[in-house]
Design a protein around this motif. Structure first.
Motif, mmCIF file in Angstrom:
data_model
loop_
_atom_site.group_PDB
_atom_site.id
_atom_site.type_symbol
_atom_site.label_atom_id
_atom_site.label_comp_id
_atom_site.label_asym_id
_atom_site.label_seq_id
_atom_site.Cartn_x
_atom_site.Cartn_y
_atom_site.Cartn_z
ATOM 1 N N PRO A 150 -3.425 -5.947 -0.902
ATOM 2 C CA PRO A 150 -3.810 -4.861 -0.532
ATOM 3 C C PRO A 150 -5.189 -5.622 -1.460
ATOM 4 O O PRO A 150 -5.272 -5.868 -2.705
ATOM 5 N N ASN A 189 3.172 -3.358 7.418
ATOM 6 C CA ASN A 189 3.593 -2.443 8.235
ATOM 7 C C ASN A 189 3.294 -2.905 9.349
ATOM 8 O O ASN A 189 3.615 -3.768 9.775
ATOM 9 N N ASP A 191 0.562 -4.719 -5.899
ATOM 10 C CA ASP A 191 1.123 -3.696 -4.704
ATOM 11 C C ASP A 191 1.119 -4.023 -3.418
ATOM 12 O O ASP A 191 0.621 -5.633 -2.958
ATOM 13 N N SER A 234 4.844 2.413 8.278
ATOM 14 C CA SER A 234 4.106 1.468 7.285
ATOM 15 C C SER A 234 5.035 2.062 5.705
ATOM 16 O O SER A 234 5.706 3.185 5.692
ATOM 17 N N LEU A 241 3.423 1.696 1.646
ATOM 18 C CA LEU A 241 2.214 1.042 0.325
ATOM 19 C C LEU A 241 2.751 1.869 -0.377
ATOM 20 O O LEU A 241 3.050 3.209 -1.109
ATOM 21 N N SER A 263 2.053 -3.959 0.397
ATOM 22 C CA SER A 263 1.877 -3.204 1.807
ATOM 23 C C SER A 263 2.833 -4.086 2.600
ATOM 24 O O SER A 263 3.065 -5.034 3.044
#
Length: 745
Positions: free
Chosen positions: A694, A629, A625, A644, A646, A627
């Protein structure tokens, strides 16, 4: 029992607890008026709303009611200038103050309140009274908590010797005021509502399959044969006081205001099942409304979050009477909750209990933050599969478990809202409100982009500003997440929505602020811009390449691919020593992430719209996964959120079908942020991107085996995840202007 009466009982129940708490004050009650009188002069030069609030409460405690009402005039003026959403909140206090003055002049308590209410509320036009009504829902538990906190600060000393005596007196007076003001105001509000409107709060609407939908209908008292357009909020949040306020607001502007609860909520006898029946049931309610003898055959829908979903779900079924929808902070099941980018997030775990345990809302369970924090940490430390959350908690959560069985955006999710070509057939005007600080932006942007993708000529209007999730309901905050918003963004969103409805249904001019499809406020520039597409928000785009180059301890973005060090990230999924880690409030969480920065900017730079990414990566597992930001890092060290992303890499190309990586081989990852920004970056600021994986207690952990992530556990962790970014990986931003770094010559 009617809705207004049941709201009164709810308030009276709260007051019983509040009054019990109020009796425990340790200071002598007789001290308070004298101490308050002594302290008033301390706030003689009060200008800020906080100081003016203390001043008028001290005046109330001292019995100086005429002076207190004069201070309320000043407070209202301060709100009008700095936080206009709070202007209506002053009126209940003004009513209380005047009623106390009448009491002091010899009137009985009930007569005094009735007279003050009639003068200051009953005499108002419908629209102004409707603005004030929600402010009668003061949080009494909050007032009790604040009074208790201030009491502790003065514990063990005489009140006149307590350094924070003014804070205590102000908190105590607030609690006493609302204990007095409510529930005595409830019958006055009910009588006023019945005088102004035709209210039917006992409606049960039958569905074709035998269910019944509870609804409230509020109509203005019109003359002759005037027909009304209905504005409907179809909601799972069954709170009669909220609903009555919503319905009255629409009736105050000449519409039939309607709030209907989803199946099983309120007086509906069926079990509660979020999402499943809402499109069909909303369509049934819409057609029922269109056939009332007072109806002009047209229905619009309004409201946000889950209630924004119900609007799109209704539109999927094309009820002929549905002519417009006005959404805000819009939920898109399967897109933003319970998973975003196909990654499940635990903030939604208590929500099924909140909405389905009882016929109203289970606040006690939902607000038990200690329970949910403990659950997340227990799961994180245990390393058990994500699907075991309810076993760890000890209470079955069948709705959440059902969601977990659908990690792809499959037919289960697709049947709930328009999907693909279904958007093309939705030919009604759509109003969209969202904010840069709105968790519902993900869903709002999804609907907006999909509608225009499949119906390019769609009559959609979006407004975006520095707004939080419930800005439409509670008003625009003057400060959100540490950011002081621009004056230009301090608008009345509910008024704007009503102006849009008037445009659609009454042929009034389109509000100037909605002059194009995408209407956005540029934070820091104090200006609004208007464009036809999200892509047009930016004038040009710039690519920032990921490099292994460093300046001190920072990785730096590069301008173009070159032979350079390759960024690498390793994540050990077995390490849970950070279970109690609290990210600093003034900086991003950089665990299990790489942090890239630009050099400081020499001059201001406007960043607008969505960002894009193209990563060339090699990983040692079949999935992970991701992410990303973005932040503005100001020269004083403060971080401000920008946008962001995700997502689960295996669903990045197609959210409906998983495509696993081949460990050790190069793969191209193309993605676009799920949120956007518009901000004027100050000279000396940097752009910072935190690119990571994450591994935190509140998000599902993907161990990379390629199996259903919900079934994976720490036993599947194996060796640490390793990701290598190849030299032509970049992030792309939309800008207005040119980038010039401080060190550039």
């Amino acid at each position: 029992m009617n809705v207004l009466a049941s709201s009164a009982l709810l308030i009276m129940g709260l007051l019983t607890a509040v009054a019990a708490g109020a009796q425990s004050v340790s200071v002598e009650q007789s001290q308070i008026p004298n101490v308050a009188a002594e302290l008033i002069s301390t706030f003689a030069a009060a200008r800020s709303p906080a100081d003016l609030t203390k001043r008028f409460r001290l005046q109330l405690a001292a019995g100086r009611f005429i002076d207190a009402e004069s201070t309320l005039d000043r407070l209202q003026a301060a709100y009008r200038s700095n936080e206009p959403r709070l202007v209506p909140a002053v009126t209940p206090w003004r009513i209380y103050t005047r009623s106390k003055a009448y009491e002091a002049a010899g009137l009985g308590r009930s007569e005094a309140l009735s007279r003050a209410f009639s003068e200051l509320y009953g005499a108002l036009p419908d629209s102004q009274a409707a603005d004030i009504l929600p402010w009668y829902g003061e949080g009494l538990d909050r007032l009790r908590s604040e009074e208790s906190k201030q009491k502790k600060a003065c514990q063990g000393m005489a009140l006149e010797q307590c350094p924070s005596a003014a804070d205590f007196v102000a908190a105590h007076e607030a609690l006493m005021a609302w204990t007095y003001l409510m529930p005595a105001s409830v019958p006055l509000l009910e009588a006023d509502g019945r005088h102004r409107y035709l209210i039917d709060d006992q409606v049960l609407i039958p569905t074709p399959d035998g269910a019944k939908i509870a609804a409230i209908v509020v109509r203005p008292r019109v003359t002759g044969t005037t027909k009304l357009t209905a504005l409907l909020n179809f909601t799972i949040y069954a709170r009669d006081d909220w609903s009555m306020s919503d319905a009255i607001m629409m009736a105050a502007h000449g519409y039939a205001g309607v709030v209907a609860y989803t199946r099983g909520k309120g007086r509906s006898p069926q079990p509660v099942t979020p999402y499943v029946h809402d499109g069909d049931d909303a369509a049934t309610v819409i057609e029922w409304l269109a056939h009332r003898n007072w109806s002009d055959g047209r229905v619009g829908m309004f409201s946000g979050s889950y209630n924004g979903f119900t609007q799109w779900s209704a539109a999927k079924h094309h009820p002929p009477a549905l002519k417009a929808i006005a959404t805000n902070a819009t939920n898109a099941p399967g897109i933003d909750t319970p998973m975003q980018g196909n990654v499940f997030q635990s903030f939604i775990y208590p929500w099924p209990f909140y909405t389905t345990d009882i016929k109203t809302l289970d606040d006690n369970t939902y607000d038990d933050r200690a329970r949910w924090d403990t659950l997340e940490k227990k799961w994180y430390v245990s390393g058990r599969p994500y699907r075991d959350l309810d076993k760890i908690d000890g209470k079955p959560n069948p709705i959440f478990d059902t969601w977990l069985q659908h990690p792809a955006y499959d037919a289960y999710w697709q049947r709930l809202i328009p999907y693909g070509l279904e958007f093309a057939s939705i030919d009604i005007p759509v109003f969209v409100e969202t904010g840069y600080y709105d968790g519902g932006m993900v869903g709002a942007l999804y609907y907006f982009q999909e509608h225009l993708k499949y119906r390019p000529a769609a009559d959609d209007r979006m407004i975006i500003g520095p707004y939080h999730h419930i800005a439409m309901q509670t008003g625009v905050l003057a400060k959100v997440d540490g950011y002081v918003v621009d004056k230009a963004s301090l608008i009345d969103l509910q008024d704007l929505r009503l102006e849009w409805f008037d445009h659609v249904f009454r042929g009034f001019p389109l509000p100037t602020l909605l002059s194009d499809r995408v209407n956005f406020e540029v934070m820091g520039a104090n200006t609004w811009r208007h464009t036809s597409t999200l892509a047009d928000m930016a004038a040009s785009r710039v690519r920032l390449y990921l490099t292994g180059n460093r300046e001190a301890d920072r990785l730096l973005f590069g301008h173009a691919p070159a032979s350079q060090a390759i960024p690498e990230l390793a994540v050990d999924f077995t390490n849970r020593s950070d279970v109690d880690f609290q990210p600093p409030t003034s900086a991003p969480d950089t665990r299990n992430a790489l942090v890239f920065e630009t050099k400081p900017f020499k001059k201001s730079l406007e960043i607008d719209g969505l960002f894009k990414g193209r990563f060339e990566i090699i990983a040692n597992k079949r999935d992970f996964d991701l992410s990303v930001n973005f932040y503005e890092l100001k020269s004083d060290g403060r971080y401000l959120d920008l946008a962001s992303y995700l997502g689960r890499v295996s669903f990045m190309q197609d959210r409906t079908r998983r495509q696993l990586l081949v460990p050790g081989q190069a793969h191209t990852l193309n993605f676009q942020s799920q949120t956007l920004t518009a901000r004027m970056l100050a000279p000396g600021s940097r752009i910072v991107a935190v690119v990571g994986v994450p591994k935190v207690p509140h998000i599902q952990i993907n161990y990379g085996t390629g199996r259903d992530v919900g079934t994976e556990s720490m036993a599947d962790a194996g060796t640490p995840l390793r990701i290598h970014w190849l030299v032509d990986s970049y992030l792309e931003l939309g800008i207005r202007g040119t980038i010039e770094f401080a060190q550039d010559r």
